[in-house]
Each structure stands twice: as structure tokens, then as C-alpha cells.
Design a protein around this motif. Sequence first.
Motif, mmCIF file in Angstrom:
data_model
loop_
_atom_site.group_PDB
_atom_site.id
_atom_site.type_symbol
_atom_site.label_atom_id
_atom_site.label_comp_id
_atom_site.label_asym_id
_atom_site.label_seq_id
_atom_site.Cartn_x
_atom_site.Cartn_y
_atom_site.Cartn_z
ATOM 1 N N LEU A 8 0.849 -1.202 0.000
ATOM 2 C CA LEU A 8 0.000 0.000 0.000
ATOM 3 C C LEU A 8 0.878 1.242 0.000
ATOM 4 N N ASN A 9 0.451 2.282 -0.716
ATOM 5 C CA ASN A 9 1.226 3.525 -0.681
ATOM 6 C C ASN A 9 0.852 4.322 0.574
ATOM 7 N N ILE A 10 1.588 5.433 0.786
ATOM 8 C CA ILE A 10 1.383 6.175 2.044
ATOM 9 C C ILE A 10 -0.048 6.683 2.122
ATOM 10 N N ALA A 11 -0.578 7.194 0.975
ATOM 11 C CA ALA A 11 -1.935 7.761 1.001
ATOM 12 C C ALA A 11 -2.948 6.711 1.444
ATOM 13 N N SER A 12 -2.849 5.504 0.895
ATOM 14 C CA SER A 12 -3.880 4.525 1.262
ATOM 15 C C SER A 12 -3.680 3.989 2.671
ATOM 16 N N ARG A 13 -2.433 3.997 3.144
ATOM 17 C CA ARG A 13 -2.229 3.593 4.542
ATOM 18 C C ARG A 13 -2.785 4.641 5.496
ATOM 19 N N SER A 14 -2.853 5.889 5.033
ATOM 20 C CA SER A 14 -3.297 6.958 5.926
ATOM 21 C C SER A 14 -4.812 7.184 5.870
ATOM 22 N N ARG A 15 -5.492 6.470 4.969
ATOM 23 C CA ARG A 15 -6.930 6.737 4.823
ATOM 24 C C ARG A 15 -7.732 6.319 6.052
ATOM 25 N N HIS A 16 -8.746 7.146 6.365
ATOM 26 C CA HIS A 16 -9.692 6.798 7.422
ATOM 27 C C HIS A 16 -11.052 6.580 6.782
ATOM 28 N N PRO A 17 -11.915 5.803 7.428
ATOM 29 C CA PRO A 17 -13.255 5.634 6.858
ATOM 30 C C PRO A 17 -13.953 6.989 6.762
ATOM 31 N N SER A 18 -14.762 7.171 5.721
ATOM 32 C CA SER A 18 -15.543 8.403 5.616
ATOM 33 C C SER A 18 -16.534 8.420 6.781
ATOM 34 N N PRO A 19 -16.517 9.446 7.643
ATOM 35 C CA PRO A 19 -17.429 9.456 8.789
ATOM 36 C C PRO A 19 -18.889 9.414 8.347
ATOM 37 N N LEU A 20 -19.183 10.005 7.203
ATOM 38 C CA LEU A 20 -20.577 10.024 6.727
ATOM 39 C C LEU A 20 -21.063 8.621 6.397
ATOM 40 N N VAL A 126 -3.844 2.400 -8.953
ATOM 41 C CA VAL A 126 -2.571 3.146 -8.955
ATOM 42 C C VAL A 126 -2.490 3.984 -7.674
ATOM 43 N N ASN A 127 -3.606 4.612 -7.332
ATOM 44 C CA ASN A 127 -3.625 5.441 -6.116
ATOM 45 C C ASN A 127 -3.588 4.626 -4.823
ATOM 46 N N LEU A 128 -3.809 3.334 -4.951
ATOM 47 C CA LEU A 128 -3.742 2.446 -3.797
ATOM 48 C C LEU A 128 -2.312 1.956 -3.557
ATOM 49 N N LEU A 129 -1.608 1.690 -4.672
ATOM 50 C CA LEU A 129 -0.347 0.956 -4.547
ATOM 51 C C LEU A 129 0.910 1.766 -4.859
ATOM 52 N N CYS A 130 0.814 2.743 -5.741
ATOM 53 C CA CYS A 130 2.045 3.319 -6.304
ATOM 54 C C CYS A 130 2.409 4.666 -5.691
#
Length: 499
Positions: A8-20, A126-130
Motif C-alpha cells: 500500500l502507498n502512504i496515502a492509502s495507509r493513511s486513509r480513514h473511513p468516511s465518517p458520513l 494506482v492510487n492504492l499501490l504506487c
Amino acid sequence: MIDLNHHLNIASRSRHPSPLKKIIQFMAMNDMVSLAGGLPHPSLFPLHTSTITASSPCTKHQVKLDLSAGKAENPFASFLQYGSGAGNAQLRQWCRDFTQHVHRPLCESFDILLHPGNTNAWSKVVNLLCERGEYILCEEFTYPSAQACWIPLGNYAAPVAMDAQGIRDDSLESTLAGWELNHPGIQRPHVLYLVSVGSNPTGVTMGVERRRKIYEICVRYDIIIVEDDPYFFLQFPEYELNPKTINDTSTSNKQFLASLAPSFLQIDYQGRVIRLESFSKTLAPGLRLGYFIAHPFFIQRLLLATEVETQDPSGLSQAVVLSLLQTWGMDGYLTWLRNLRHEYQARRDWMIRAFQHEFTLVPGSQHPDLDVADSTLVAVLDAVPIFSFVPPTGGMFIWAQFHLHANPTFQKMRKDQSLEDPEECFAEYFWEMLVEERVLLTPGSYYHPWQGKDKVTIQARGAKPAVTNFRISFSMTTREEMERGIARLAKVVRASWEL
Ligand SMILES: Cc1ncc(COP(=O)(O)O)c(C=O)c1O
């Protein structure tokens, strides 16, 4: 399932669930008075009922889909409302059952997530892994929209040589084994993007033995395989230059499934395959609907991105597809796909016959100087080999490689020291001649993978000298239009080669 967290790239490791999206589940609780949501009231939706006429998979009769009837738990309004992000549960279940029936994934633990088509799905991967600056392994000729997605993100292609079975295992192995030596300081790629059935643009399909070899290399080098497979059901038997067998359209759905090259899901024992399925080529691209099949580990992260990027695919499209699939049933859908395969196979055959009408087609073995794969056919005019191609075993395209040695204009261009890229200059000049004659082919340069600003010419990006490619599509034209188009191509060839 092994630990794949490091992919996983940094962005996807940092994602939180959408509170909505989290709070939406509580709204459905018994006796809950929800003062929380920003959902429009369904009574204010201006769309009430919808009836669509659809083909029947087996007969010439049409079937009516009543989207407002639905099942009790799925009235039409629910498709018009905000959804969960993952897509309609019944449709997801349908896709899951279908996946189980068709692909029989080796990893029992897999999930489904709806998406709005493979173009968007690949961008999500791509946004998940790279990370920026990373290289992505891909076919020697790759789908241009896939690379147009990664170029602005600062990624580069690491192309792997192909033959009539798709990417070669020896080339993948040597690319990875020699990576550190050839790319000092740059991280070895960990993602392989593949169109392994009816590849766009080459039309080739990877058989099961090659898949096994590729998969084992990916295990050894810890690579995630992303299988972009919109043409999976459009797989054809090999083209026969002098047909001995009658094209048998009376196969059963079981025989149809058995005839298809398997997905990587059937080989994947570690959960390292992310498969992108699309309804674009099997139903209609305007539906903008498809689905991921992957290990829950990846699906959970893709869902987090989906919730804040695209949300569910269009509810109307989900309603139409669910209703169609429920009305047809799984067997009906397979019958539809089986017939579709025959339709495209007939179009492939018309196109090659149109070549045969204008050129003499001979096996590649008769032209050893051209250095082409065994299954290649060469189109010859007045004893001059003009172009060669591997008859496609899937998809919608013929990848024609034009041989320029005997072309007088190309010879002049090659001698002209001021031209940096004579093959590409010739391709542009030839393409303009074709347009003038009113026949449109896709230039091959679109499919040469982008490897950075220091590799701009076609040869620097891996093309062979004195050849240029064009992609010829057989999906959209009638037989008469194909014949007219290929006659025009032959006319331009005669003029350009001075035959
Ligand atoms: C290899 C490949 N991937 C993806 C797509 C686009 O698929 P979708 O319509 O599902 O976005 C195409 C369409 O031409 C394709 O050839």
C-alpha cells in the motif's frame, strides 16, 4: 493470504473511513429517528417508475425490465438514493456468485466492490499501490489510457517483451533480476498491469502455462498482478487461414466456459491478484459499471477511497444491470456472452478475409527475414511483405506491424540526418495518406509505454527499427465497411510503396 501491507502507498495507509458512510448504517436501525443524514427525501425524487426493453439472450423476442418492481427490499427509489459506497448488495452478491461459477478463485477469501468501469478502477489501484517515481511493469505495448493515468502521477512504465502469448516469462524474469543493476537507486517495481485476454492493442491472449510461470515469478519478486480484463468473454479459437473446420456455434455454456483461458484468480494462492471486471464490452460502456474482485484486504482500502472519491457507481445503472441479470439468470447471461463471442469472432474473420482479398496472406515462416512469431501471418503485395500480424484470439483489435525496408519514402527519411525518429515520421505521413483516403487506423505510437522524458522517440521506447505499427479495430464496422476500408488501405499501400 500472506502479509501484503507493504504494497500500500502512504496515502492509502493513511486513509480513514468516511465518517458520513459510517453513520449511514445506524440510520437503518430499527426505530431510529435519524436527524443525522444529508439524504434527500425519496418522495421528492422526480423519477418514479422505469421500464426498459432489453434483448433476450436466447431468442429474438425482447424482455421488459420493470425497475420499479424490484424486490421488496430494493424499490426503485433505493437505487436513486445515496448508497453504501460498495454498491448494491444484491448486485454484489450476483457478481460474487458469477465469479465463483466462472473463475473459481483459488483463494476462497475474496470480495466484490462495484466501480464505474475499468478506467476508473485502474486509477484507484494506482492510487492504492504506487508512489511517485515508481515503475509499473506492463506489456511491451500497453493500453494508452492506463498509462495516461500514471504519467501525471510521476510513474513510469517498465515494459516487458511480448510474443503471441502476451508478456514473456523470461523477459519478466530478466527485467526483475537485473533491476538493481540497470536502475541503480530506483525501487524495483511491485505492480504488474496486464490485459491478458485479447490485449489492447495486440489482440493476444495468455494461455494457462504462461500464466503459471508469470505468477510464480510474481511470487518470487513479490509483485501484485492487476488483471484488467474487459475482453475476457471475447475469446476466440485460432484463425484458420484455410478453414477445415466449420465454425461450431452450438456449444453449451459449460463448453464455452471450458474453452476460455483462465483468469489469474484461478492460480492465485496468495491473494496478490486484483481483477478488474467491466460490463462495458459485454453489456454497454455507457452504463459505466464494473467490479473489483480481490482479497478483502485490498477491497477494504479500495472502498475507503471509493467512499470519498466516486461513491457508488450510478444507481440507475446498477438498477438496470441487476434487473437484466436477474431476468436473464446466470445461464442466460452466459448464453448472451457465448453469442457475443461468436459475433466478434465473425468480425475478426471478416477483417482477415478482407486482408486476403487485397493482399496475399502467407505464414510468417515464409519470411524468416522478418523475425516474427510462428503464428504470424504476413500480408504481401507484389511479392513485397507489407505488414504482419498475429490473428487475434480475443478482443476487438488486430495489431499490424508494417515492414518499411522496401518503402521508398521511408528509405529517404532514414537517410535524412535531420530526422531524429524516421519511423515515427513515416507513421505520421502514412497515417495522413490514409485519412486523405478516408480510412482511419490508430497509430501504434500511442501504445509504446512512457518511460520518461529521456526516452521520447519510438525506438528509445523499445520499437524495432524499420517497422511501425497500427491498430485495426474490427468491432464497429459492417462487413461492407471493412472491405471498403481495407481496399482503401491497399490503395494507399500501393501508392506509398510504389507498387
Ligand atoms: C484494456 C482496457 N481497459 C479498460 C478499458 C475501458 O474500460 P471501461 O469502459 O470499463 O472503463 C478498455 C476499453 O477500451 C480497455 O481496452
